[in-house]
Design an enzyme around this catalytic site. Structure first.
Site, PDB file in Angstrom:
ATOM      1  N   GLY A 222       0.803  -1.187   0.020  1.00 60.87           N
ATOM      2  CA  GLY A 222      -0.048   0.164   0.055  1.00 60.87           C
ATOM      3  C   GLY A 222       0.750   1.179  -0.104  1.00 60.87           C
ATOM      4  O   GLY A 222       0.764   1.852   1.128  1.00 60.87           O
TER       5      GLY A 222
ATOM      6  N   GLU B 193      12.721  -4.070  -5.129  1.00 63.17           N
ATOM      7  CA  GLU B 193      11.555  -4.223  -5.955  1.00 63.17           C
ATOM      8  C   GLU B 193      12.117  -4.230  -7.391  1.00 63.17           C
ATOM      9  O   GLU B 193      11.909  -5.063  -8.156  1.00 63.17           O
ATOM     10  CB  GLU B 193      10.444  -3.129  -5.670  1.00 63.17           C
ATOM     11  CG  GLU B 193       9.226  -3.360  -6.439  1.00 63.17           C
ATOM     12  CD  GLU B 193       8.000  -2.394  -6.259  1.00 63.17           C
ATOM     13  OE1 GLU B 193       8.530  -1.517  -5.742  1.00 63.17           O
ATOM     14  OE2 GLU B 193       6.752  -2.559  -6.903  1.00 63.17           O
TER      15      GLU B 193
ATOM     16  N   SER C  35       7.663   4.311 -12.216  1.00 61.96           N
ATOM     17  CA  SER C  35       7.594   4.422 -13.816  1.00 61.96           C
ATOM     18  C   SER C  35       8.903   4.566 -14.489  1.00 61.96           C
ATOM     19  O   SER C  35       9.804   4.815 -13.918  1.00 61.96           O
ATOM     20  CB  SER C  35       6.738   5.648 -14.340  1.00 61.96           C
ATOM     21  OG  SER C  35       7.453   7.020 -14.269  1.00 61.96           O
ATOM     22  N   ASN C  36       9.170   4.429 -15.847  1.00 60.10           N
ATOM     23  CA  ASN C  36      10.446   4.194 -16.432  1.00 60.10           C
ATOM     24  C   ASN C  36      11.005   5.644 -16.521  1.00 60.10           C
ATOM     25  O   ASN C  36      12.266   5.835 -16.740  1.00 60.10           O
ATOM     26  CB  ASN C  36      10.386   3.455 -17.903  1.00 60.10           C
ATOM     27  CG  ASN C  36      10.224   1.818 -17.726  1.00 60.10           C
ATOM     28  OD1 ASN C  36      10.085   1.551 -16.532  1.00 60.10           O
ATOM     29  ND2 ASN C  36      10.780   1.309 -18.899  1.00 60.10           N
ATOM     30  N   GLU C  37       9.883   6.845 -16.725  1.00 57.57           N
ATOM     31  CA  GLU C  37      10.581   8.150 -16.704  1.00 57.57           C
ATOM     32  C   GLU C  37      11.261   8.484 -15.468  1.00 57.57           C
ATOM     33  O   GLU C  37      12.423   9.082 -15.537  1.00 57.57           O
ATOM     34  CB  GLU C  37       9.187   9.163 -16.990  1.00 57.57           C
ATOM     35  CG  GLU C  37       8.737   9.081 -18.363  1.00 57.57           C
ATOM     36  CD  GLU C  37       7.598   7.851 -18.506  1.00 57.57           C
ATOM     37  OE1 GLU C  37       7.562   7.248 -17.515  1.00 57.57           O
ATOM     38  OE2 GLU C  37       7.294   7.536 -19.697  1.00 57.57           O
TER      39      GLU C  37
ATOM     40  N   SER D  44       1.079   3.632  -3.390  1.00 58.54           N
ATOM     41  CA  SER D  44       0.696   4.513  -4.198  1.00 58.54           C
ATOM     42  C   SER D  44      -0.846   5.044  -3.676  1.00 58.54           C
ATOM     43  O   SER D  44      -1.609   4.188  -3.020  1.00 58.54           O
ATOM     44  CB  SER D  44       0.258   4.092  -5.684  1.00 58.54           C
ATOM     45  OG  SER D  44       1.481   3.403  -6.277  1.00 58.54           O
TER      46      SER D  44
HETATM   47  C1  FAD Z   1      -0.880  -2.827 -13.078  1.00 58.28           C
HETATM   48  C2  FAD Z   1      -0.224  -1.973 -11.838  1.00 58.28           C
HETATM   49  C3  FAD Z   1       0.139  -2.618 -10.560  1.00 58.28           C
HETATM   50  C4  FAD Z   1       0.411  -1.647  -9.595  1.00 58.28           C
HETATM   51  N1  FAD Z   1       0.789  -2.312  -8.332  1.00 58.28           N
HETATM   52  C5  FAD Z   1       1.266  -1.575  -7.212  1.00 58.28           C
HETATM   53  C6  FAD Z   1       0.851  -1.907  -5.937  1.00 58.28           C
HETATM   54  O1  FAD Z   1       0.749  -3.148  -5.692  1.00 58.28           O
HETATM   55  N2  FAD Z   1       1.263  -1.021  -4.635  1.00 58.28           N
HETATM   56  C7  FAD Z   1       1.334   0.156  -4.917  1.00 58.28           C
HETATM   57  O2  FAD Z   1       1.797   0.980  -4.069  1.00 58.28           O
HETATM   58  N3  FAD Z   1       1.380   0.714  -6.313  1.00 58.28           N
HETATM   59  C8  FAD Z   1       1.041  -0.044  -7.412  1.00 58.28           C
HETATM   60  N4  FAD Z   1       1.324   0.479  -8.593  1.00 58.28           N
HETATM   61  C9  FAD Z   1       1.299   1.683  -8.822  1.00 58.28           C
HETATM   62  C10 FAD Z   1       2.440   2.303  -9.429  1.00 58.28           C
HETATM   63  O3  FAD Z   1       3.417   2.083  -8.575  1.00 58.28           O
HETATM   64  C11 FAD Z   1       2.227   3.665  -9.973  1.00 58.28           C
HETATM   65  O4  FAD Z   1       1.202   3.629 -10.869  1.00 58.28           O
HETATM   66  C12 FAD Z   1       3.308   4.440 -10.523  1.00 58.28           C
HETATM   67  O5  FAD Z   1       4.512   4.662  -9.454  1.00 58.28           O
HETATM   68  C13 FAD Z   1       3.205   5.725 -11.164  1.00 58.28           C
HETATM   69  O6  FAD Z   1       2.516   6.648 -10.414  1.00 58.28           O
HETATM   70  P1  FAD Z   1       0.979   7.147 -11.014  1.00 58.28           P
HETATM   71  O7  FAD Z   1       0.196   6.101 -11.713  1.00 58.28           O
HETATM   72  O8  FAD Z   1       0.524   7.956  -9.881  1.00 58.28           O
HETATM   73  O9  FAD Z   1       1.514   8.169 -12.170  1.00 58.28           O
HETATM   74  P2  FAD Z   1       2.032   9.761 -11.986  1.00 58.28           P
HETATM   75  O10 FAD Z   1       2.932   9.730 -11.041  1.00 58.28           O
HETATM   76  O11 FAD Z   1       0.961  10.672 -11.999  1.00 58.28           O
HETATM   77  O12 FAD Z   1       2.912   9.747 -13.359  1.00 58.28           O
HETATM   78  C14 FAD Z   1       1.937  10.031 -14.804  1.00 58.28           C
HETATM   79  C15 FAD Z   1       3.144  10.059 -15.926  1.00 58.28           C
HETATM   80  O13 FAD Z   1       3.711  11.145 -15.419  1.00 58.28           O
HETATM   81  C16 FAD Z   1       5.222  10.745 -15.570  1.00 58.28           C
HETATM   82  N5  FAD Z   1       6.045  11.621 -14.390  1.00 58.28           N
HETATM   83  C17 FAD Z   1       5.842  11.618 -13.229  1.00 58.28           C
HETATM   84  N6  FAD Z   1       6.794  12.607 -12.675  1.00 58.28           N
HETATM   85  C18 FAD Z   1       7.493  12.807 -13.349  1.00 58.28           C
HETATM   86  C19 FAD Z   1       8.878  13.523 -13.382  1.00 58.28           C
HETATM   87  N7  FAD Z   1       9.297  13.944 -12.329  1.00 58.28           N
HETATM   88  N8  FAD Z   1       9.740  13.250 -14.494  1.00 58.28           N
HETATM   89  C20 FAD Z   1       9.162  12.826 -15.582  1.00 58.28           C
HETATM   90  N9  FAD Z   1       7.988  12.150 -15.936  1.00 58.28           N
HETATM   91  C21 FAD Z   1       7.213  12.071 -14.773  1.00 58.28           C
HETATM   92  C22 FAD Z   1       5.250   9.274 -15.061  1.00 58.28           C
HETATM   93  O14 FAD Z   1       6.370   8.643 -15.711  1.00 58.28           O
HETATM   94  C23 FAD Z   1       4.018   9.032 -15.782  1.00 58.28           C
HETATM   95  O15 FAD Z   1       4.106   8.499 -17.207  1.00 58.28           O
HETATM   96  C24 FAD Z   1       0.626  -0.319  -9.740  1.00 58.28           C
HETATM   97  C25 FAD Z   1       0.575   0.413 -11.107  1.00 58.28           C
HETATM   98  C26 FAD Z   1       0.124  -0.361 -11.964  1.00 58.28           C
HETATM   99  C27 FAD Z   1      -0.167   0.056 -13.296  1.00 58.28           C
END
Ligand code: FAD
Length: 405
Positions: free
Chosen positions: A127, A244, A381-383, A129
């Site tokens: 938990g 991780e 994320s990869n970014e 995100s």
């Molecule tokens: C299938 C799946 C399973 C998951 N399982 C878990 C889980 O079990 N537990 C958990 O805690 N989380 C989990 N996650 C969450 C995951 O870790 C987040 O989705 C991830 O960290 C991205 O956060 P966000 O979705 O809020 O996107 P955002 O942070 O809102 O980002 C949106 C976009 O903006 C880009 N971005 C954001 N900030 C920057 C920056 N500073 N520079 C450049 N680009 C940027 C990102 O790369 C992305 O493309 C899961 C996600 C998915 C899709």
């Protein structure tokens, strides 16, 4: 590291291979081979078999019940499990919660939680995100307030993988809202059956239910649910996230996908000739194979590096997830329209027993391809991984510094 063939390692590989051949139930292997979403009972059954052999936690030290293997032995084990289509084990318990608890937890926490993780009886979820805190994890808003000996936790978590069948959650919550965002976070372990915990399923692009939105509404956590020091949860989380991402390279899984891709290319025909003869496809298969070899050596290097720097794990996560996506894209391309025609809903538990199909139609390929679009998002994320590499490896100050590093 020394990569010359080693008789001990070869003997170890044969021992692992022999054990898996004798002990892995064929129906579990078939579900994995067909890419159906792992069910709790599948993971638990395989975990129990490995536990009886003392092999359920390859990376844990022996003193905590782990196998105590070297990095190379761990890699061989993972490779043999993947090539025999063994189901995955719980990442959240064995690879994340367990190492965090034996590194930062109290003796009482170790005694309470490690046995259930090792045996696979207790399932965990992560938990971290929240709806407004993903990449910028430190901005999370879930609050933990002390009430006598207990903590009361309130907030919303999102994308929580396997929360619908987890028994426990490790999570981050804000314990001090007055200080810098990273400073006021603490790391908690909470019971998913406690009053105030509820979840809403999120069905993803592949039509499967793997992730959830979890609401924590005044959940009471006993005082011993806090891991490490209060307000030092960010340090614990950083350790866990690096762990991780080191495992996010998924080399054995990609090796299995490559084997499948080659089998499909040999089986399918284009203009009356085997698809494997197509020069463009051959070139792209060779490219991914070379990338996979390179990634495998990078994993060996990371596993043998005790410093565990997050830059290396960021590179592994980045390359590993891109490679997974390339491989499934090539599989779908090689299968053509058949991939869509035979796509089975992976969330249907009875899909296997109720459907008569030819495994060569690869009924799980499309679902996996679609699900793995998320591989470049989850585990940071990869970014964000590129930012970490820019900042820590290339020395660029341009990347901001409080995201999932
Ligand atoms: C299938 C799946 C399973 C998951 N399982 C878990 C889980 O079990 N537990 C958990 O805690 N989380 C989990 N996650 C969450 C995951 O870790 C987040 O989705 C991830 O960290 C991205 O956060 P966000 O979705 O809020 O996107 P955002 O942070 O809102 O980002 C949106 C976009 O903006 C880009 N971005 C954001 N900030 C920057 C920056 N500073 N520079 C450049 N680009 C940027 C990102 O790369 C992305 O493309 C899961 C996600 C998915 C899709």
């Amino acid at each position: 590291m020394d990569f010359s063939p080693d008789p001990h390692e070869e003997a170890f590989r044969q021992e692992v291979r022999g054990f898996i051949a004798e002990s892995l139930p064929p129906e579990l292997a078939l579900r994995t081979r067909l890419d159906f979403r792992p069910r709790r009972e599948d993971m638990q059954a395989w975990n129990a078999i490995l536990y009886r052999r003392g092999w359920s936690a390859p990376s844990w030290p022996k003193e905590y019940g782990g196998a105590g293997w070297s990095p190379v032995e761990r890699h061989i084990f993972a490779d043999e499990c993947a090539s025999a289509d063994a189901p995955p084990l719980s990442v959240f318990g064995l690879q994340l919660a367990g190492p965090t608890i034996y590194t930062y937890g109290s003796d009482a926490q170790k005694r309470l939680h490690l046995p259930g993780i090792l045996s696979g009886e207790v399932f965990w979820c992560q938990g971290f995100s929240e709806p407004d805190a993903g990449s910028d994890l430190a901005s999370l808003r879930t609050r933990a307030v002390r009430d006598g000996d207990e903590w009361i936790i309130t907030g919303r978590k999102i994308w929580t993988t396997q929360a619908h069948f987890a028994d426990m959650m490790f999570c981050l919550a804000r314990t001090d809202p007055e200080v810098k965002p990273q400073r006021g976070l603490s790391f908690f372990l909470l019971d998913m059956k406690a009053p105030g915990v509820s979840f809403r399923p999120i069905v993803t692009l592949d039509r499967a239910h793997e992730v959830n939105e979890v609401t924590l509404d005044g959940v009471r956590v006993p005082g011993d649910g806090l891991v490490g020091e209060i307000n030092r949860g960010w340090d614990t989380a950083k350790f866990l996230l690096t762990h991780e991402r080191t495992f996010s390279a998924h080399v054995p899984k990609s090796r299995r996908a490559l084997k499948r891709l080659k089998a499909i290319a040999a089986r399918e025909r284009k203009d009356g000739k085997p698809l494997a003869d197509d020069p463009s496809l051959r070139r792209r298969i060779a490219e991914v194979e070379i990338e996979l070899e390179a990634l495998e050596f990078a994993v060996y290097r990371a596993l043998s590096d005790k410093s565990g720097t997050s830059t290396v794990s960021a590179i592994l996560k980045l390359r590993g997830s891109e490679l997974e996506q390339k491989l499934t894209s090539l599989i779908i391309e090689a299968l053509g329209a058949r991939a869509l025609r035979h796509w089975q809903d992976p969330s249907l538990d009875d899909a296997l027993s109720n459907t008569i199909f030819d495994p060569d139609n690869e009924p799980g390929a499309m679902g996996t391809h679609l699900f793995l679009r998320a591989a470049t998002i989850y585990s940071g994320s990869n970014e964000i991984q590129r930012n970490i590499i820019a900042r820590q490896l290339l020395g660029s100050d341009a990347a901001a510094g409080r995201s999932r590093a």
